[in-house]
Design a protein around this motif. Structure first.
Motif, PDB file in Angstrom:
ATOM      1  N   GLY A  12     -35.777  16.845  22.114  1.00 15.93           N
ATOM      2  CA  GLY A  12     -35.874  17.994  23.006  1.00 15.93           C
ATOM      3  C   GLY A  12     -37.305  18.332  23.381  1.00 15.93           C
ATOM      4  N   GLN A  13     -37.448  19.467  24.055  1.00  9.55           N
ATOM      5  CA  GLN A  13     -38.769  19.923  24.485  1.00  9.55           C
ATOM      6  C   GLN A  13     -39.606  20.326  23.272  1.00  9.55           C
ATOM      7  OE1 GLN A  13     -40.060  19.887  27.456  1.00  9.55           O
ATOM      8  NE2 GLN A  13     -38.282  19.396  28.713  1.00  9.55           N
ATOM      9  N   GLN A  14     -40.750  19.712  23.112  1.00 12.72           N
ATOM     10  CA  GLN A  14     -41.610  19.969  21.959  1.00 12.72           C
ATOM     11  C   GLN A  14     -43.050  20.167  22.424  1.00 12.72           C
ATOM     12  OE1 GLN A  14     -40.370  20.353  18.943  1.00 12.72           O
ATOM     13  NE2 GLN A  14     -38.309  19.537  19.294  1.00 12.72           N
ATOM     14  N   HIS A  15     -43.849  20.780  21.550  1.00 12.11           N
ATOM     15  CA  HIS A  15     -45.260  21.016  21.842  1.00 12.11           C
ATOM     16  C   HIS A  15     -46.108  20.485  20.688  1.00 12.11           C
ATOM     17  CE1 HIS A  15     -44.199  23.565  25.262  1.00 12.11           C
ATOM     18  NE2 HIS A  15     -43.269  24.098  24.487  1.00 12.11           N
ATOM     19  N   PRO A  16     -47.339  20.099  20.951  1.00  8.35           N
ATOM     20  CA  PRO A  16     -48.188  19.514  19.905  1.00  8.35           C
ATOM     21  C   PRO A  16     -48.402  20.409  18.687  1.00  8.35           C
ATOM     22  CG  PRO A  16     -49.119  19.073  22.070  1.00  8.35           C
ATOM     23  CD  PRO A  16     -47.988  20.029  22.284  1.00  8.35           C
ATOM     24  N   ASN A  80     -33.285  15.446  27.826  1.00  6.21           N
ATOM     25  CA  ASN A  80     -34.323  15.661  26.819  1.00  6.21           C
ATOM     26  C   ASN A  80     -33.808  15.404  25.410  1.00  6.21           C
ATOM     27  OD1 ASN A  80     -35.677  18.316  28.757  1.00  6.21           O
ATOM     28  ND2 ASN A  80     -36.616  16.345  28.420  1.00  6.21           N
ATOM     29  N   PHE A  81     -32.607  15.891  25.134  1.00  8.80           N
ATOM     30  CA  PHE A  81     -32.101  15.857  23.758  1.00  8.80           C
ATOM     31  C   PHE A  81     -31.512  14.488  23.415  1.00  8.80           C
ATOM     32  CE2 PHE A  81     -29.589  17.096  20.073  1.00  8.80           C
ATOM     33  CZ  PHE A  81     -30.429  18.000  19.453  1.00  8.80           C
ATOM     34  N   VAL A  82     -30.548  14.042  24.218  1.00  7.08           N
ATOM     35  CA  VAL A  82     -29.903  12.757  23.947  1.00  7.08           C
ATOM     36  C   VAL A  82     -30.803  11.601  24.383  1.00  7.08           C
ATOM     37  CG1 VAL A  82     -27.858  11.341  24.373  1.00  7.08           C
ATOM     38  CG2 VAL A  82     -27.647  13.827  24.215  1.00  7.08           C
ATOM     39  N   ASP A  84     -33.982  11.232  24.177  1.00  2.01           N
ATOM     40  CA  ASP A  84     -34.966  10.855  23.158  1.00  2.01           C
ATOM     41  C   ASP A  84     -34.381   9.835  22.189  1.00  2.01           C
ATOM     42  OD1 ASP A  84     -36.935  12.467  24.154  1.00  2.01           O
ATOM     43  OD2 ASP A  84     -36.677  14.082  22.696  1.00  2.01           O
ATOM     44  N   ALA A  85     -33.166  10.118  21.718  1.00  2.00           N
ATOM     45  CA  ALA A  85     -32.537   9.233  20.738  1.00  2.00           C
ATOM     46  C   ALA A  85     -32.235   7.862  21.328  1.00  2.00           C
ATOM     47  CB  ALA A  85     -31.248   9.877  20.219  1.00  2.00           C
ATOM     48  N   ILE A  86     -31.774   7.837  22.578  1.00  2.00           N
ATOM     49  CA  ILE A  86     -31.454   6.556  23.215  1.00  2.00           C
ATOM     50  C   ILE A  86     -32.719   5.753  23.495  1.00  2.00           C
ATOM     51  CG2 ILE A  86     -30.502   5.503  25.298  1.00  2.00           C
ATOM     52  CD1 ILE A  86     -28.527   7.842  25.419  1.00  2.00           C
ATOM     53  N   ALA A  87     -33.749   6.430  24.013  1.00  2.00           N
ATOM     54  CA  ALA A  87     -34.993   5.731  24.354  1.00  2.00           C
ATOM     55  C   ALA A  87     -35.681   5.152  23.117  1.00  2.00           C
ATOM     56  CB  ALA A  87     -35.941   6.683  25.073  1.00  2.00           C
ATOM     57  N   TYR A  88     -35.531   5.828  21.979  1.00  2.48           N
ATOM     58  CA  TYR A  88     -36.219   5.392  20.756  1.00  2.48           C
ATOM     59  C   TYR A  88     -35.655   4.107  20.178  1.00  2.48           C
ATOM     60  CZ  TYR A  88     -37.500   5.273  15.817  1.00  2.48           C
ATOM     61  OH  TYR A  88     -37.931   4.873  14.579  1.00  2.48           O
ATOM     62  N   GLN A  89     -34.388   3.825  20.423  1.00  2.80           N
ATOM     63  CA  GLN A  89     -33.759   2.664  19.790  1.00  2.80           C
ATOM     64  C   GLN A  89     -34.432   1.359  20.213  1.00  2.80           C
ATOM     65  OE1 GLN A  89     -31.491   3.146  17.329  1.00  2.80           O
ATOM     66  NE2 GLN A  89     -32.167   5.213  17.807  1.00  2.80           N
ATOM     67  N   PRO A  90     -34.744   0.484  19.254  1.00  2.00           N
ATOM     68  CA  PRO A  90     -35.347  -0.814  19.608  1.00  2.00           C
ATOM     69  C   PRO A  90     -34.355  -1.674  20.370  1.00  2.00           C
ATOM     70  CG  PRO A  90     -34.764  -0.763  17.280  1.00  2.00           C
ATOM     71  CD  PRO A  90     -34.558   0.624  17.798  1.00  2.00           C
ATOM     72  N   LEU A  91     -34.838  -2.365  21.375  1.00  2.00           N
ATOM     73  CA  LEU A  91     -33.963  -3.208  22.179  1.00  2.00           C
ATOM     74  C   LEU A  91     -33.663  -4.509  21.440  1.00  2.00           C
ATOM     75  CD1 LEU A  91     -35.623  -2.764  25.678  1.00  2.00           C
ATOM     76  CD2 LEU A  91     -33.654  -1.553  24.745  1.00  2.00           C
ATOM     77  N   PRO A  92     -32.394  -4.878  21.336  1.00  5.46           N
ATOM     78  CA  PRO A  92     -32.002  -6.089  20.586  1.00  5.46           C
ATOM     79  C   PRO A  92     -32.193  -7.365  21.393  1.00  5.46           C
ATOM     80  CG  PRO A  92     -30.063  -5.043  21.480  1.00  5.46           C
ATOM     81  CD  PRO A  92     -31.237  -4.163  21.872  1.00  5.46           C
ATOM     82  N   ILE A  93     -33.438  -7.623  21.790  1.00  2.29           N
ATOM     83  CA  ILE A  93     -33.740  -8.807  22.589  1.00  2.29           C
ATOM     84  C   ILE A  93     -34.719  -9.691  21.813  1.00  2.29           C
ATOM     85  CG2 ILE A  93     -34.681  -9.665  24.765  1.00  2.29           C
ATOM     86  CD1 ILE A  93     -33.971  -6.971  26.002  1.00  2.29           C
TER      87      ILE A  93
END
Length: 293
Positions: A12-16, A80-82, A84-93
């Motif tokens: 989600g939306q986060q700040h430093p 933003n919420f979902v 993040d989780a999808i983008a973080y997953q390593p690609l199985p290539i």
């Protein structure tokens, strides 16, 4: 005694400065019960890495004028919420020349750089405590797993090898605190719920310092207990602790998810354990000094 403390935020939306309030609460309580402890905090902020991609996606959707976007920005929340989780997953290539450009590697590079900073400020051998929330618990677990199982990528290894300190190698890890963790869902990828990381670090096992504790609020649908996932988890996770998070919407399925940073129960457990470790190490040092004289 200096203790290096890394804070890892969730989706989600986060700040430093997401961790500053919790640092103040921890330091205030430690000053009361164990003023000898000096926390050296560092926020492991990674949201900007995924925000750039998510903003591009939102821009591409503007012409479609989709429902629920203007009044409550429902899709913005989902992205933003979902996202993040999808983008973080390593690609199985396999054999992909662009592997170093994956979001997984970008976030882990940020993690390594922050541990490098902690080693510089707290000392190369300082005890390491990691406090993580939500998707940050997955990131932390993956990073530690890669360290402990020798799966760190060459890109991350180069950062660690700059100074090659015990802290950066994960060898001084004493405490791991997970808040609102969905890690139980991630273990569904394995028929036996997978292999957990070792806490304290493998070289510190048996010294009776440190702990792995998982905090969850029963109203938080993202958080799950983990100690009973398997015999391996039962061995390394000291406690699953149910807490009641503060906040106006804390009784709702999602509104309860962000309150761990302000939870008195969470703060007190962390403080008591860090103080106990400091007292044990000090006592051991006193005994060693007495024997040497």
């Amino acid at each position: 005694m200096k203790i290096a403390v890394g804070f890892v935020h969730g989706n989600g939306q986060q700040h430093p400065d997401f961790y500053q309030g919790m640092v103040a609460a921890l330091e205030g309580r430690l000053a009361e019960i164990c003023p000898e402890v000096e926390l050296v905090p560092e926020g492991i902020y990674w949201a900007d890495i995924t925000d750039n991609l998510e903003k591009k996606l939102q821009d591409k959707l503007v012409p479609y004028n989709l429902r629920w976007d203007k009044m409550i920005d429902a899709r913005g929340f989902m992205i933003n919420f979902v996202g993040d989780a999808i983008a973080y997953q390593p690609l199985p290539i396999k054999n992909d020349q662009a592997a170093n450009n994956y979001i997984y590697a970008d976030i882990h590079e940020r993690f390594a750089l922050k541990l490098q900073s902690l080693a510089r400020k707290a000392g190369p051998d300082a005890p390491l405590c990691l406090i993580c929330h939500s998707l940050g618990t997955i990131i932390t677990s993956n990073y530690l797993y890669d360290l402990q199982c020798g799966k760190i990528s060459p890109r991350i290894r180069e950062i660690i090898d700059m100074n090659n300190t015990p802290l950066e190698r994960g060898e001084t890890l004493t405490h791991l605190y997970m808040m609102g963790s969905p890690i139980a869902l991630w273990t569904l990828r394995y028929h036996d719920f997978g292999k957990p990381v070792t806490v304290p670090a493998p070289n510190l096992r048996g010294q009776e310092i440190g702990e792995w504790v998982n905090f969850y609020d029963k109203d938080d649908v993202i958080a799950y207990p983990i100690k009973n996932l398997s015999e391996q988890y039962a061995e390394v996770v000291k406690d699953d602790i149910e807490v009641r998070n503060p906040g106006l919407l804390s009784g709702t399925p999602l509104g309860s998810h962000g309150g761990y940073y302000q939870s008195d129960e969470v703060i007190e457990r962390i403080v008591q354990s860090l103080a106990e470790m400091s007292n044990k190490i000090t006592a051991q040092q006193d005994i060693a000094a007495a024997k040497a004289t």
